[in-house]
Structure formats: structure tokens, C-alpha cells
Design a protein around this motif. Structure first.
Motif, mmCIF file in Angstrom:
data_model
loop_
_atom_site.group_PDB
_atom_site.id
_atom_site.type_symbol
_atom_site.label_atom_id
_atom_site.label_comp_id
_atom_site.label_asym_id
_atom_site.label_seq_id
_atom_site.Cartn_x
_atom_site.Cartn_y
_atom_site.Cartn_z
ATOM 1 N N ARG A 182 0.829 -1.209 0.000
ATOM 2 C CA ARG A 182 0.000 0.000 0.000
ATOM 3 C C ARG A 182 0.866 1.263 0.000
ATOM 4 O O ARG A 182 0.401 2.328 -0.419
ATOM 5 C CB ARG A 182 -0.947 -0.016 1.203
ATOM 6 C CG ARG A 182 -1.916 -1.199 1.173
ATOM 7 C CD ARG A 182 -2.766 -1.297 2.440
ATOM 8 N NE ARG A 182 -3.506 -2.567 2.453
ATOM 9 C CZ ARG A 182 -2.975 -3.723 2.855
ATOM 10 N NH1 ARG A 182 -1.731 -3.753 3.287
ATOM 11 N NH2 ARG A 182 -3.682 -4.825 2.828
ATOM 12 N N GLU A 209 1.384 2.078 -3.476
ATOM 13 C CA GLU A 209 0.120 2.607 -4.009
ATOM 14 C C GLU A 209 -0.058 4.066 -3.599
ATOM 15 O O GLU A 209 -0.499 4.897 -4.399
ATOM 16 C CB GLU A 209 -1.054 1.774 -3.505
ATOM 17 C CG GLU A 209 -2.394 2.242 -4.052
ATOM 18 C CD GLU A 209 -3.567 1.408 -3.556
ATOM 19 O OE1 GLU A 209 -4.701 1.890 -3.675
ATOM 20 O OE2 GLU A 209 -3.342 0.297 -3.039
ATOM 21 N N MET A 210 0.297 4.385 -2.357
ATOM 22 C CA MET A 210 0.180 5.769 -1.912
ATOM 23 C C MET A 210 1.075 6.680 -2.737
ATOM 24 O O MET A 210 0.648 7.752 -3.207
ATOM 25 C CB MET A 210 0.550 5.911 -0.439
ATOM 26 C CG MET A 210 0.771 7.363 -0.028
ATOM 27 S SD MET A 210 1.121 7.562 1.719
ATOM 28 C CE MET A 210 -0.541 7.486 2.332
ATOM 29 N N THR A 243 2.110 6.295 -5.663
ATOM 30 C CA THR A 243 1.546 6.437 -7.007
ATOM 31 C C THR A 243 0.427 7.464 -7.017
ATOM 32 O O THR A 243 0.340 8.324 -7.905
ATOM 33 C CB THR A 243 1.016 5.088 -7.508
ATOM 34 O OG1 THR A 243 2.102 4.164 -7.597
ATOM 35 C CG2 THR A 243 0.364 5.220 -8.872
ATOM 36 N N ARG A 244 -0.446 7.398 -6.007
ATOM 37 C CA ARG A 244 -1.564 8.344 -5.942
ATOM 38 C C ARG A 244 -1.084 9.785 -5.721
ATOM 39 O O ARG A 244 -1.739 10.736 -6.154
ATOM 40 C CB ARG A 244 -2.517 7.951 -4.810
ATOM 41 C CG ARG A 244 -3.226 6.626 -5.022
ATOM 42 C CD ARG A 244 -4.400 6.519 -4.080
ATOM 43 N NE ARG A 244 -4.961 5.185 -4.023
ATOM 44 C CZ ARG A 244 -6.119 4.883 -3.431
ATOM 45 N NH1 ARG A 244 -6.824 5.850 -2.862
ATOM 46 N NH2 ARG A 244 -6.562 3.649 -3.392
ATOM 47 N N LEU A 245 0.058 9.918 -5.035
ATOM 48 C CA LEU A 245 0.569 11.252 -4.724
ATOM 49 C C LEU A 245 1.563 11.753 -5.754
ATOM 50 O O LEU A 245 2.121 12.848 -5.596
ATOM 51 C CB LEU A 245 1.254 11.227 -3.344
ATOM 52 C CG LEU A 245 0.383 10.877 -2.136
ATOM 53 C CD1 LEU A 245 1.248 10.798 -0.888
ATOM 54 C CD2 LEU A 245 -0.735 11.890 -1.948
ATOM 55 N N GLN A 274 4.147 15.556 -0.961
ATOM 56 C CA GLN A 274 4.079 14.120 -0.726
ATOM 57 C C GLN A 274 4.529 13.786 0.695
ATOM 58 O O GLN A 274 3.903 12.973 1.390
ATOM 59 C CB GLN A 274 4.952 13.379 -1.736
ATOM 60 C CG GLN A 274 4.441 13.431 -3.161
ATOM 61 C CD GLN A 274 5.316 12.634 -4.109
ATOM 62 O OE1 GLN A 274 5.811 11.566 -3.769
ATOM 63 N NE2 GLN A 274 5.512 13.152 -5.320
ATOM 64 N N HIS A 317 -7.021 3.146 4.801
ATOM 65 C CA HIS A 317 -8.187 3.365 3.934
ATOM 66 C C HIS A 317 -8.978 4.603 4.365
ATOM 67 O O HIS A 317 -9.483 5.350 3.520
ATOM 68 C CB HIS A 317 -9.078 2.121 3.932
ATOM 69 C CG HIS A 317 -8.558 1.023 3.060
ATOM 70 N ND1 HIS A 317 -8.694 1.036 1.687
ATOM 71 C CD2 HIS A 317 -7.870 -0.105 3.359
ATOM 72 C CE1 HIS A 317 -8.126 -0.050 1.170
ATOM 73 N NE2 HIS A 317 -7.614 -0.759 2.165
ATOM 74 N N ALA A 377 -7.155 7.511 3.005
ATOM 75 C CA ALA A 377 -7.359 7.600 1.556
ATOM 76 C C ALA A 377 -8.749 8.115 1.209
ATOM 77 O O ALA A 377 -8.939 8.791 0.192
ATOM 78 C CB ALA A 377 -7.129 6.229 0.918
ATOM 79 N N TRP A 404 -6.309 13.352 0.898
ATOM 80 C CA TRP A 404 -5.122 12.705 1.449
ATOM 81 C C TRP A 404 -4.364 13.652 2.379
ATOM 82 O O TRP A 404 -3.242 14.055 2.117
ATOM 83 C CB TRP A 404 -4.215 12.223 0.307
ATOM 84 C CG TRP A 404 -4.775 10.995 -0.356
ATOM 85 C CD1 TRP A 404 -5.947 10.897 -1.047
ATOM 86 C CD2 TRP A 404 -4.199 9.706 -0.366
ATOM 87 N NE1 TRP A 404 -6.130 9.611 -1.494
ATOM 88 C CE2 TRP A 404 -5.063 8.853 -1.095
ATOM 89 C CE3 TRP A 404 -3.013 9.170 0.153
ATOM 90 C CZ2 TRP A 404 -4.804 7.498 -1.309
ATOM 91 C CZ3 TRP A 404 -2.745 7.829 -0.068
ATOM 92 C CH2 TRP A 404 -3.631 7.007 -0.779
#
Length: 407
Positions: free
Chosen positions: A83, A86-87, A89-91, A99, A144, A147, A159
């Protein structure tokens, strides 16, 4: 500044240093070795066995010996899901400081929600269907929630964590986050809500550190540079957030947090008789190392932080025979965090972890640069303590402590 205020501030500063933690813990360890403890005996011959257990667990968990820090970020990897990647990537569209602020926000709120969940609670992750319990479950659930923008006051910036967003969290909101209910009871739900509310108030009170929105990530702007000392992160946390803990421990009205009385401990002035630990603040500091490093800030002095005096590390020492109760019958009682037995157990844990670490490094063929204490814990002592507890008592710790989650 009056003389009394200066003395008070100096005393608080001493008790917020890991140097004081180590000095006082070492004193209590040598006292126990001399047979002067009312509660514990120390069997140094069992240290090699404890080290061998930690080495074996470490090799099992990290066969390549690439051992990360012991931090909240490991819980975000539960179930084999990265995860953290994944974080990032989202940021990715944000600049590096933004970030880092987001990741600090997440680490702070998640660590503070990491009190004991109780044996009957679990979290079923949306999307994967995996069920997680205890710290892993709390970590994944808080990931979660973060997020989903539960802790943000701005729907366009989910976020993040900010003071206004924390004020909006109530029992129903947090209960929903953790899937808590009569069939899935979570210990201390209301207490967690109140802790988040106090966090929000503390963030709002210090805009020079946490910015106008009151974000934990504001620390990045205050502390970041080419390098940052780990103890400076801890000091900043203790100076700004100690008031969120409800313990009555204080000097002149200044809250001390995870710092407890032990009659054998000496020290100058008002510090006499106090044994500091600051476990959750140090756990949080460990969990902030990676956000700073991911942002390109080198963190120095990792081993100025101490081992964490909690029931997995302390349980390892009892279950491996390094510590023995003078009266085994006391294990049947439930103790409070301020009781002398618990204060001493935690102090002996800090001092013995410092002695255990070099034995573990030798067993793994690594030096302190390759395996700082933060990695020994992760490899490591915490997992070995959990493993022994599972074998001996279905996971329960060797001593029962009634805690409000602050230690």
C-alpha cells in the motif's frame, strides 16, 4: 523568565531526552542484577538464547537480510500488499514536500490509533476481502480512512489530516472506519475519538509548526534540511503533542506523557523519581523516518532512539528467561501502567534491548550501520516476542496491564 520557570523547563527537557531514558533504565538494570529489585531477577546466561531466537526469526522474515525500520509502514504492507507504493503512485502528481506532508499526516494519525484492539475485533479490507486483526488491522483500516478523506476538512484534498477534519470525527464515523459493532467489538473506540480530538486541538494551537490548517505534515517544513537528527524529530513531537495524553504525570503543570514514578530512580531536582519512556512518541518517530528519507532528507543518529518498552519486546525477555519474576504469582494479577512492577519491567526492557542488539548483529554478521536498533526491532525482537507469546499463551502477553492505549 523566572528562576522557577527555568528550572521547570530544564527538568522537563531532561525527561524528554533519550539519554535520560537510557541512564535511568541502565541504573534499574544494574540494581536488578545486584539483587535489589523487588520484582525481577536477571539471568544473563539466557541472553544468548534470546539473541538466537531473534536471529532465527529475523532470517525467517527477511532471508535477504534487507531489514526495514520497525515502523507503522510495515503494517501498511499487511497481507502482501504494498500500500505504500500505491500511496506514492496516488501522490505522484504532487511535489516532493507535499508528498512528504501527506505521508507524515498518515503516519501520525495511524500511530495514534494503534492502541490495543482487543481479541475479538477484525477488519475486512474492501477490494481484497482479507481480514486483519490487531495492529495490522488498525493500520490497514486507518490507511483506507486516510485515503477516503476521513481526517481532512477539504473534500478536494482527501489525502491529508488537519485540525478541522479531526474535529469532525465522532464515534459513528470512526466506528464505521473500523467496522466496529456488537459483533465486531473494538476496545476503546470512544477513547480513540477523544484522542483524535485532542490531537486536532494541539495541531491548531501551534500554527508555527503545523501551519494554518493544523497538519502534522507541517513538521516537514520546520524540520527538513539536507539532514535531520532522529532525536530532533522526537523532541519536536514531545514539545508539541505531549498534552494529548491524559496521564496525570506533570512537572509544574507541564505534561510529561509516558513518564512514571519509580522510587529507586535518582535525578536532579524535580526529575528525581521519574522514569521516562515516551514509547508512542518514539514509535511515531520511527514511523516518520521513512517519509523524511523518501523526500531526500538524510536522517542521522538513529540509535539515539531507544528500544520500545512494550509487551512484545518485554515479553520476549520474560519468555526467553532473561527476566524472571521473583514471585511468579504476580503474573495472575492485572497491573496498571504506573505500578512499580510495570515501570521497572519497561525500564529493564529498554536497557536489555541495548545489550541484545549487538548479539543479534553478531549472529546475523551485520554491523550497527547495516542493522541499527530500528531494524533489530523489526527483524526482530518484536516478532520473536509475538511468536513466543503465541506458542505459550495463544498470543497473550506474560503480564496483564490495564492500559488506556498511551503506552
Amino acid at each position: 523568565m523566572t528562576t522557577s520557570t527555568h528550572v521547570k523547563d530544564a527538568s522537563v527537557s531532561i525527561l524528554r531526552s533519550t539519554e535520560a531514558i537510557r541512564e535511568r533504565a541502565e541504573f534499574l538494570l544494574q540494581r536488578a542484577r545486584a539483587g535489589e529489585s523487588s520484582w525481577f531477577e536477571v539471568d544473563d546466561a539466557s541472553m544468548e538464547r534470546a539473541a538466537d531466537l531473534v536471529v532465527a526469526v529475523t532470517r525467517s522474515r527477511y532471508p535477504d537480510l534487507k531489514i526495514p525500520y520497525h515502523s507503522r509502514w510495515r503494517h501498511f504492507e499487511a497481507g502482501g500488499i504494498d500500500r505504500n507504493a500505491e500511496m506514492r503512485t496516488r501522490l505522484a502528481a504532487l511535489d516532493t514536500p507535499s508528498q512528504a506532508r501527506a505521508m507524515i499526516d498518515l503516519a501520525v494519525v495511524s500511530v495514534l490509533l494503534d492502541a490495543g484492539a482487543g481479541p475479538d475485533w477484525g477488519y475486512v479490507e474492501p477490494g481484497t476481502g482479507q481480514r486483519f486483526t490487531r495492529s495490522e488491522g488498525l493500520g490497514v483500516a486507518s490507511w483506507h480512512a486516510f485515503a477516503d478523506g476521513v481526517f481532512s476538512s477539504d473534500p478536494n484534498q482527501p489525502w491529508r489530516v488537519d485540525a478541522a477534519g479531526l474535529r469532525n470525527v465522532d464515534v459513528d464515523v470512526l466506528g464505521g472506519v473500523f467496522q466496529a459493532g456488537p459483533e465486531n467489538p473494538l476496545v476503546g473506540l470512544a477513547g480513540r475519538v477523544e484522542l483524535l480530538r485532542r490531537l486536532g486541538a494541539a495541531l491548531a494551537d501551534r500554527p508555527e509548526v503545523f501551519g494554518p490548517q493544523g497538519r502534522p505534515g507541517g513538521m516537514f517544513d520546520v524540520l527538513s534540511g539536507p539532514t535531520i537528527a532522529a532525536h530532533d524529530i522526537l523532541t519536536r513531537l514531545l514539545d508539541t503533542l505531549s498534552g494529548i495524553w491524559l496521564a496525570d504525570n506533570d512537572i509544574g503543570g507541564v505534561p510529561l506523557g509516558d513518564c512514571w514514578r519509580h522510587p529507586a530512580v535518582s535525578g536532579p531536582g524535580a526529575t528525581q523519581g521519574w522514569m521516562p519512556f515516551h514509547k508512542l512518541s518514539q514509535w511515531l518517530t520511527y514511523s516518520l523516518l521513512e517519509p523524511f528519507e523518501w523526500a531526500g532528507v538524510a536522517v542521522t543518529g538513529l540509535d539515539t532512539l531507544t528500544g520500545l518498552p512494550e509487551y512484545r519486546n518485554g515479553g520476549l525477555l520474560l519468555d526467553a528467561g532473561v527476566l524472571r519474576l521473583r514471585d511468579p504469582e504476580v503474573a495472575a494479577q492485572t497491573w496498571s501502567v504506573g505500578d512499580e512492577l510495570v515501570v521497572e519491567w519497561r525500564a529493564l526492557t529498554v536497557a536489555l534491548l541495548d545489550e541484545l542488539a549487538p548479539l543479534v548483529r553478531t549472529g546475523l554478521g551485520l554491523d550497527s550501520a547495516a542493522l541499527p536498533l530500528a531494524c533489530v526491532l523489526e527483524g526482530g525482537t518484536w516478532a520473536a516476542g509475538r511468536s513466543l507469546a503465541q506458542q505459550l499463551r495463544a498470543g497473550r502477553p506474560p503480564l496483564s496491564i490495564s492500559s488506556d492505549g498511551t503506552v
